[in-house]
Design an enzyme around this catalytic site. Sequence first.
Site, PDB file in Angstrom:
ATOM      1  N   CYS A   1      -5.273  -8.844  -1.412  1.00 34.06           N
ATOM      2  CA  CYS A   1      -4.293  -8.271  -0.484  1.00 34.06           C
ATOM      3  C   CYS A   1      -3.599  -9.322   0.381  1.00 34.06           C
ATOM      4  O   CYS A   1      -2.435  -9.177   0.726  1.00 34.06           O
ATOM      5  CB  CYS A   1      -4.924  -7.182   0.374  1.00 34.06           C
TER       6      CYS A   1
ATOM      7  N   ASP B   1       1.619  -1.709   3.199  1.00 31.43           N
ATOM      8  CA  ASP B   1       0.209  -1.813   2.831  1.00 31.43           C
ATOM      9  C   ASP B   1       0.076  -2.202   1.358  1.00 31.43           C
ATOM     10  O   ASP B   1       0.509  -1.458   0.478  1.00 31.43           O
ATOM     11  CB  ASP B   1      -0.468  -0.464   3.084  1.00 31.43           C
TER      12      ASP B   1
ATOM     13  N   HIS C   1      -2.577  -2.247  -0.436  1.00 29.83           N
ATOM     14  CA  HIS C   1      -3.771  -1.666  -1.064  1.00 29.83           C
ATOM     15  C   HIS C   1      -3.446  -0.422  -1.885  1.00 29.83           C
ATOM     16  O   HIS C   1      -4.091   0.625  -1.745  1.00 29.83           O
ATOM     17  CB  HIS C   1      -4.808  -1.338   0.010  1.00 29.83           C
TER      18      HIS C   1
END
Length: 506
Positions: A226, A399, A401
């Site tokens: 990430c 984000d 993820h």
Amino acid sequence: MTSSRPSGRDSTGWQETVSNTSPKLVNAMEAARAGAAEVGRVGRRFLYRIWDWEPVNNRTINEPVWCLGCSYTLDIKQYGSPLSSSSLSQLTADTPPLDKSQLAATHQHQDFNGVRTTATATCLSDTSMSAAPTGSQLGSFDTVPDSVTSGYDSALAYEEPGQDGGWPPAFLDDFESRIWMTYRTDFALIPRSSDPQASSALSFAMRIKTTFSDLTGFSSDTGWGCMIRSGQSLLANAILIARLGREWRRGTDLDAEKDIIALFADDPRAPYSLHNFVKYGATACGKYPGEWFGPSATARCIQALADEKQSGLRVYSTGDLPDVYEDSFMAVANPDGRGFQPTLILVCTRLGIDKINQVYEEALISTLQLPQSIGIAGGRPSSSHYFVGVQGQRLFYLDPHHPRPALPYREDPRGYTAEELDTCHTRRLRQLHIGDMDPSMLIGFLIKDEDDWDTWKSSVKHVQGKSIISVSPYDPARGQGGGRAEAIDEVETLESDDDGEPALGA
């Protein structure tokens, strides 16, 4: 130097005591401690997923919301084309004062309550802002709620007409136009390291996965990539703005957008692919494939790959301290004195130990309000995000993820489909209070010319609270002058693990 690393006695005392009894017990306890940390991380992630509701704007207060140096408000009084200089005085009182060089635009929209409104967007030009807007200019952060959280959770937020959460449509258009890099799956295999120490460098979850499976390499970065993806997002948006300008929005100049996306395909042939980040991280940063990266390693990879691949964007990195030296910067941006080249400044810093020290909060918020802003790669502990917006003390982020199929490499970028481009953008807002941020981060700024440089220098100096970036004329490493003696006492070291930097991973 102030260090966030616990003392040797505190961190190893229990090991010394137990090791006299049984080395195996030491290993078992170490594994148990790592497992407990992993369980805590997964538990936090689970809770965030459950209560990760979309933020809703408070239309009554109508506080400005920022995205990489552009301010947006709802304005029910104005509608039309970009404002002329004579119309600038009619901007809402919530927007910081503008001069004639500032650009404002309004957009009409029907909000989720069926009320027709207009949104005022104000993008500060590179020469119109000598100092970052402060909290006092934007209203009290402590007394007024900036936004509220809705009572529903949907990954398809704001996709249907009218479902905009009360946010200025121009802000959502801007947010959606930022390039968003996420976890990918089923890409060309990244081989595992043969180094015996490689396994111990992996997270607990990755160690379990690699131990109980015949894993010869990694075909997905889920669980460890990430911070690399956040760094890719930061670099991609710097290239996007340098090539197409800050005003670019989705749906325009598709071929140019595809050219940029192709640079980040999940293939070793793509200049800024995950594969090349991992390759350089292994050779120059001591990072094994499958290991979490930290801000410092990510910055070094961005700088090295940009220098090697000649993308038209130059990169200046401050290393592990937030000190920018003008002579070193100019050696990158204008080495022969014949012409200034667009240059990305990467500032690695740590603004506290476990959380951000409050004295730095105003200055950190202002970094997203500067016209040179390219955002912040960092986030929650062991979980990196890419921050691009702010309202009050709430920061908005992309984000990484979210696993998606690998972005293929195409010799002709025009072959990318609309569906493939859609995976690199989102209109779904996520927010995090500044008090919940991890203090270790990578901050980016794009300097386009010397006027931009002069403006940025003044802006980072004149901020509310304590400045988080220092600009000095000479780099001591170049043998001219001296650095700031107080810098060592002011800045927290980035070292917090055995590899010399905090790792932001899954």
